[in-house]
Motif scaffolding. Sequence first.
Motif, PDB file in Angstrom:
ATOM      1  N   ILE A 133       0.801  -1.271   0.190  1.00 49.40           N
ATOM      2  CA  ILE A 133      -0.012   0.071   0.000  1.00 49.40           C
ATOM      3  C   ILE A 133       0.891   1.197  -0.101  1.00 49.40           C
ATOM      4  O   ILE A 133       1.746   1.417   0.916  1.00 49.40           O
ATOM      5  N   ALA A 134       0.645   2.077  -0.984  1.00 50.17           N
ATOM      6  CA  ALA A 134       1.365   3.535  -0.763  1.00 50.17           C
ATOM      7  C   ALA A 134       0.609   4.497   0.188  1.00 50.17           C
ATOM      8  O   ALA A 134      -0.550   4.474   0.207  1.00 50.17           O
ATOM      9  N   LEU A 135       1.419   4.920   1.069  1.00 51.01           N
ATOM     10  CA  LEU A 135       0.936   6.065   1.916  1.00 51.01           C
ATOM     11  C   LEU A 135       1.395   7.290   1.668  1.00 51.01           C
ATOM     12  O   LEU A 135       2.692   7.498   1.905  1.00 51.01           O
ATOM     13  N   GLY A 136       0.802   8.090   0.678  1.00 48.22           N
ATOM     14  CA  GLY A 136       1.466   9.173   0.055  1.00 48.22           C
ATOM     15  C   GLY A 136       0.759  10.540   0.452  1.00 48.22           C
ATOM     16  O   GLY A 136      -0.192  10.604   0.567  1.00 48.22           O
ATOM     17  N   HIS A 137       1.759  11.482   0.164  1.00 43.63           N
ATOM     18  CA  HIS A 137       1.255  12.811   0.473  1.00 43.63           C
ATOM     19  C   HIS A 137       1.507  13.655  -0.736  1.00 43.63           C
ATOM     20  O   HIS A 137       2.411  14.441  -0.960  1.00 43.63           O
TER      21      HIS A 137
END
Length: 588
Positions: free
Chosen positions: A223-227
């Motif tokens: 899972i990408a946890l991106g801002h």
Amino acid sequence: MKNKFILPVVFLSALFLFAGCKKEAEDIHIIYTNDVHGYIDNLKKNSDIKDNIPGVRYSSLTEYVKQLKSENKNVLLVDAGDHIQGTIYCAIDNGETIVNMMNTAGYDLATPGNHEFDYGMKQFLKLAGKASYPYISCNFYKKENGKITRPLKPSKIFKIGNSKIAFIGITTPETITSSTPKFFQNENGDFIYFIEGTENPQDLYDSVQKAINDVQNKAKYVIALGHVGIGLQEQKAGISSIDIIKNTTGLDCFIDGHSHSLVSGEIIRDKNGREVVLTQTGYYMNSFGEMIISEYGITNRIFSYDERHDGEIEELENAVFEKVKNELGKKLAVLETELYISNPNKPKQRLIRSTEMNSGDFVADSTYWYFNEEKDINCDLAIANGGGIRASIKSGDITKLDVKNVQPFGNMICLIKATGQQIKDALEMGLTVIGEYDYQWDSPAENGGFLHVAGLKYSVDSTVPSRVKTDSDGMFEKVDGKYRVHDIEVYNRVTGEYEKLDLNKEYTVGGINYILRNSGNGCSMFKNCDQVVDFVGQDCDIMSKYIESFAKEGEFPLIKTANSPLSAYKGYLIDYENPYGSGRILIK
């Protein structure tokens, strides 16, 4: 964003409910937030009791997590950035209150947003050290003396139930220009901290792909946890979460932030055509999300309200509210007409970053007044970037807290000498997307560097394409063609007339040192300008002094145009009663 994929999401939810009973304990529940920005005091209108009650807060999502765990659910709590800056509750101690609250709430993981760096690199790294949860970012690095190091780990793997789940942290390449560039430099002014993707979006894709490859064989889900966001500017630059998904392989989901979008579960296909779920909860803790991963698929839902509240977190919240109230809750004045940052007829349509508003005039005027009247230092003009004006002020009694919420970043006011050409370039830099429309928000496209002005007026031809050129760090280099800005005029306090800007003349310019000294919003044209004075006071304090300078009607100053000390300036454009300002900025 309108949810074009609601049917598949609802279908998966139904399938999960129908067939998942035996496997429920192995399902993974990911509770997530993004772009909280210190909005820890949310209220909701309750029609039953006809009063406001607590809305979504850290205390409510914490209680929800506790409930899930009490039911033996596998739960992770994560954040996609921009949580320690935005309101006085953050600024009161440079983000420590929020990190302590997130520690108590039991966050498992976070990725830094661009505003996590707003108190300086040293403070961010200090807070990251105090956090009981790790910060991750695969594209944030340090390069000094030819050596590259990674201040944060690129990923984090959790063993939960019988599965392993990997998160990839991603930070927006817009970070350096939307935070303070100086914070990414050493004492000699050389950049030593970098964000991959600033110069070339392929660098961002490569960084993310490498991080995926490093964990893909170690975890069942990635899972990408991106801002990074899905805003118009991000998509035009090729650095949005949608672009990342389309140019990489191996992701199952992307929990996003930065663009303040509400995406409940959109399907984006990756480089190989595989479906990836993209989600984002909006902004200011108006919502929090829950992603459920099971062997039957991925379901997603957004909670806009939960009346349950964890007692321990609620105590922390109330203590902060009381502290701020005692320090900043004293009445300053009475405001006759609301100072707007949004369309008065469409409150969700923020306009402060795309057109003149009375709040922008007011903020710029406070600096202009302060130098010319309070300090008796000549200030030819003042500027205020729309991205630094964060809240409206409603009519009625106003306090220092109201002012602080307008300008929560604690920027210092300064005065510099700049040529007419540099001023023209700065105005042009703020106009790169003016005239475009962001259909995601049903609003004019935004630029945080859009400049509100005092002692100045200018016109914009948005039919002229933007020709602004920037370097690899997003810093202004030149305008390669015709300017959009034209008919720039400076107010002459002696004659009471507006006069044509002389590109070769030197003017004194007031504003925050974020823009004028530290190249914020890419305004490097001011980098080597001579300083007149710096650190004369915080922007919110200067604005408070301006408020107190208005004529009193009764015990307190009444804030209206006629009572402003600047109303005595012959021919000066000022009209606080008009939500759209006094005609200082005319956009075709």
